[in-house]
Design an enzyme around this catalytic site. Structure first.
Site, PDB file in Angstrom:
ATOM      1  N   LYS A  80     -40.072  49.120 114.206  1.00 14.34           N
ATOM      2  CA  LYS A  80     -41.330  49.197 113.447  1.00 14.34           C
ATOM      3  C   LYS A  80     -41.557  50.631 112.970  1.00 14.34           C
ATOM      4  O   LYS A  80     -41.258  51.586 113.709  1.00 14.34           O
ATOM      5  CB  LYS A  80     -42.481  48.723 114.339  1.00 14.34           C
ATOM      6  CG  LYS A  80     -43.802  48.527 113.611  1.00 14.34           C
ATOM      7  CD  LYS A  80     -44.867  47.964 114.554  1.00 14.34           C
ATOM      8  CE  LYS A  80     -46.194  47.740 113.838  1.00 14.34           C
ATOM      9  NZ  LYS A  80     -47.221  47.163 114.725  1.00 14.34           N
ATOM     10  N   SER A 155     -49.651  43.120 112.956  1.00 14.49           N
ATOM     11  CA  SER A 155     -49.137  44.099 112.024  1.00 14.49           C
ATOM     12  C   SER A 155     -47.614  44.246 112.048  1.00 14.49           C
ATOM     13  O   SER A 155     -47.029  44.770 111.109  1.00 14.49           O
ATOM     14  CB  SER A 155     -49.770  45.462 112.304  1.00 14.49           C
ATOM     15  OG  SER A 155     -49.369  45.946 113.562  1.00 14.49           O
ATOM     16  N   SER A 179     -50.558  42.372 117.601  1.00 14.45           N
ATOM     17  CA  SER A 179     -49.642  42.721 116.509  1.00 14.45           C
ATOM     18  C   SER A 179     -48.171  42.428 116.787  1.00 14.45           C
ATOM     19  O   SER A 179     -47.352  42.501 115.864  1.00 14.45           O
ATOM     20  CB  SER A 179     -49.790  44.201 116.141  1.00 14.45           C
ATOM     21  OG  SER A 179     -50.926  44.383 115.344  1.00 14.45           O
TER      22      SER A 179
END
Lengths: 474, 100
Positions: A80, A155, A179
């Site tokens: 990420k 996310s 997330s």
């Protein structure tokens, strides 16, 4: 060379094949790069594919030859974009950090590098991890690999889509209010948020520090466990991190799962989600698991508490972006103008909204009614869980109240978007470990997830029961 | 009720330059969110609610690192400073705060 079937491959099976010499780490990485070139232009799971991925794989191959390979050597991972890898861009999908290069490795990256894992690239996300659809990325959304008209969740949507589409064997995400687990459920992968403190956050861009946790997204629970084993543990650079012993093992027959029925009956949850949940529970009961009703009366305030505490911490954490020390700078008329212009122009609308919300709830005159009350409600929620875990071993809910929604469907209404977090947020408030395991499909054919929650530090037990959920799906 | 001037004030406190056309939208959004979180006021808090009732294995605690240098001094200084938008003679360039 034996053919590499990326749609069936797991970390465990890839490790065995690499050790046997069925194919090399380089061939494995090349297979992923080919798949990325084929599918990612449409999905947009990656913000950048690293040009040196093959070089990393060659280094891994040497370790197999030398006999120094570890469990994740040569395993291609996606990271990420809010986790720092030294000398690479880490933008958090924000214009604020478009050209920012990490000065050091996050502790999780350091650990994975020592294992010899291969980093394929950095994945798309909601800007600074704020959102549930990746539509808040400054670089455009990630599409759901199962249905490209729908969101991947967020996310950590890029990480979930990459794993689901076979563009990485596993990925790292971060989870402040769901997330990791929510995009995992939307894309049909496993997502694991460990106990608060189980994994160091050093080198993770802070969003809400009392809630943030790094964890894996993977194809199977065993794969998530393999990544977790590599990244967990106490780190002197994150004072909240700690070591804990591998937890109790319980015979299968006596596992008791609590179901917060009144929380599930509150309305606003899709019927197909509730149906899928009860079918999954029935399958677990056939395995000898006992399901009992638990009462968590304060859970109904969890989302409200989260949407006070989280923005409050966001407003403080993001104050560091001032256009002076690092990141973007937009010149104004004077020093104050530099701040206003840099932050006003380089933060996206959701980030600005949360900073203002956090500023509001912390301001004089409102602090007691909002922040202090939310913090005390958080304590109530923790005590609710502590009481419930006196009666049951785990608590189960659906991961999300709906399957993946359409791109654009909720972006204009932030409150509707926030309500998607209803089942995941309480776990962060309490600091508990939570796992989303695929539980099949709803009536619309979209993936759904079962969320299991274990007591503090019972991460290993949680993963073990997660494997039972997988088995009863098969 | 949030007024237009409340949004202006919040934007200033937040150090955010907000375009005029965005302010009305923000007022509507923030009002909806604050309306939702206001349900917190209905939560009944026990008089004896205290952190010492937490279970012993509870991970949230006030965690502080030891009060000494975590890294050798200057180890990352050059790399960190190289990220600054503007530098002059080893200083970050900022605009003047006080007029003469």
């Amino acid at each position: 060379m034996t053919k590499i079937d990326l749609d069936q491959l797991t970390i465990v099976s890839a490790q065995q094949a690499l050790r046997r010499g069925d194919w090399s780490a380089l061939e494995l990485t090349e297979a992923y790069l080919t798949r990325i070139a084929d599918r990612d232009p449409e999905l947009h799971a990656y913000l950048e594919v690293f040009a040196d991925a093959k070089t990393q794989a060659q280094v891994a191959d040497r370790r197999f030859k030398e006999g120094t390979a570890e469990p994740l050597t040569g395993i291609p991972l996606a990271i990420k974009d809010n986790i720092l890898i030294k000398d690479r861009v880490a933008s958090a999908a924000s214009k604020m950090l478009e050209n920012y290069r990490a000065v050091y490795d996050a502790t999780v990256i350091d650990k994975l590098k020592k294992q010899g894992a291969v980093f394929l690239g950095r994945t798309n996300m909601d800007e600074f991890a704020m959102g549930g659809s990746t539509e808040n990325s400054a670089y455009g959304p990630t599409k759901n690999p199962v249905d490209e008209t729908r969101v991947s969740g967020g996310s950590s949507g890029g990480s979930a889509a990459a794993v689901a589409a076979g563009l990485a064997l596993a990925a790292l995400g971060s989870d402040t209010g769901g997330s990791i687990r929510q995009p995992a459920a939307f894309c049909g992968t496993v997502g694991f948020k460990p106990t608060y403190g189980a994994v160091s956050r050093y080198g993770l861009m802070s969003m809400a520090s009392s809630l943030d946790q790094i964890g894996p997204l993977a194809r199977t629970v065993a794969d998530a466990e393999a990544v977790f084993a590599a990244i967990r543990g106490r780190d002197p650079f994150d004072a909240t991190s700690f070591d804990f012993a591998v937890s109790r093992s319980k015979p299968k027959k006596s596992i008791k799962i609590g179901v917060p029925e009144s929380f599930l009956g509150q309305g606003g949850i899709d019927k197909e989600v509730l149906d899928n949940f009860s079918v999954t529970l029935d399958k677990l009961k056939e395995q000898g698991v006992e399901a009992v009703k638990v009462d968590l009366p304060s859970l109904k305030y969890a989302l409200a508490s989260y949407y006070v505490l989280m923005p409050a911490e966001v407003s403080a954490n993001l104050a560091r972006f001032d256009g002076m020390r690092y990141g973007a700078k937009v010149a104004g008329a004077d020093l104050l103008g530099d701040y206003l212009q840099t932050r006003g122009q380089k933060f996206g609308s959701e980030v600005r909204r949360r900073i203002m919300l956090g500023t509001y709830v912390l301001s004089a005159g409102y602090y007691d009614a909002y922040y202090r009350q939310a913090d005390r409600v958080r304590e109530l929620i923790r005590l609710d869980y502590a009481t419930a875990f006196g009666q049951v071993d785990l608590i189960a809910t659906p991961t999300t109240p709906t399957p993946a929604f359409a791109l654009g469907e909720k972006i204009a209404d932030p409150l509707q978007m926030y309500l998607e977090d209803i089942f995941t947020v309480p776990i962060n408030l309490a600091g508990l470990p939570g796992l989303s395991v695929p539980s099949g499909q709803g009536s619309t054919g979209l993936p759904l997830g079962l969320q299991l929650v274990a007591p503090w530090r019972e991460d290993d037990f949680l993963l073990r029961v997660g494997k039972m959920v997988e088995e009863c799906q098969a | 009720m949030l007024e237009r001037q409340d949004i202006d004030h919040l934007a200033a406190l937040s150090r955010l330059d907000i375009a005029p056309e965005e302010r009305d939208r923000l007022r509507v959004d923030l009002e909806a969110i604050l309306g939702y979180v206001s349900e917190l006021s209905r939560a009944v808090l026990p008089a004896d609610l205290a952190a010492d009732k937490r279970p012993a294995d509870f991970p949230h605690r006030n965690a502080l690192r030891p009060d000494r240098e975590p890294l050798p001094g200057g180890e990352n200084t050059a790399a960190i400073l190289s990220q600054a938008p503007a530098m002059k003679d080893n200083y970050l360039v900022v605009k003047k705060i006080l007029d003469n």
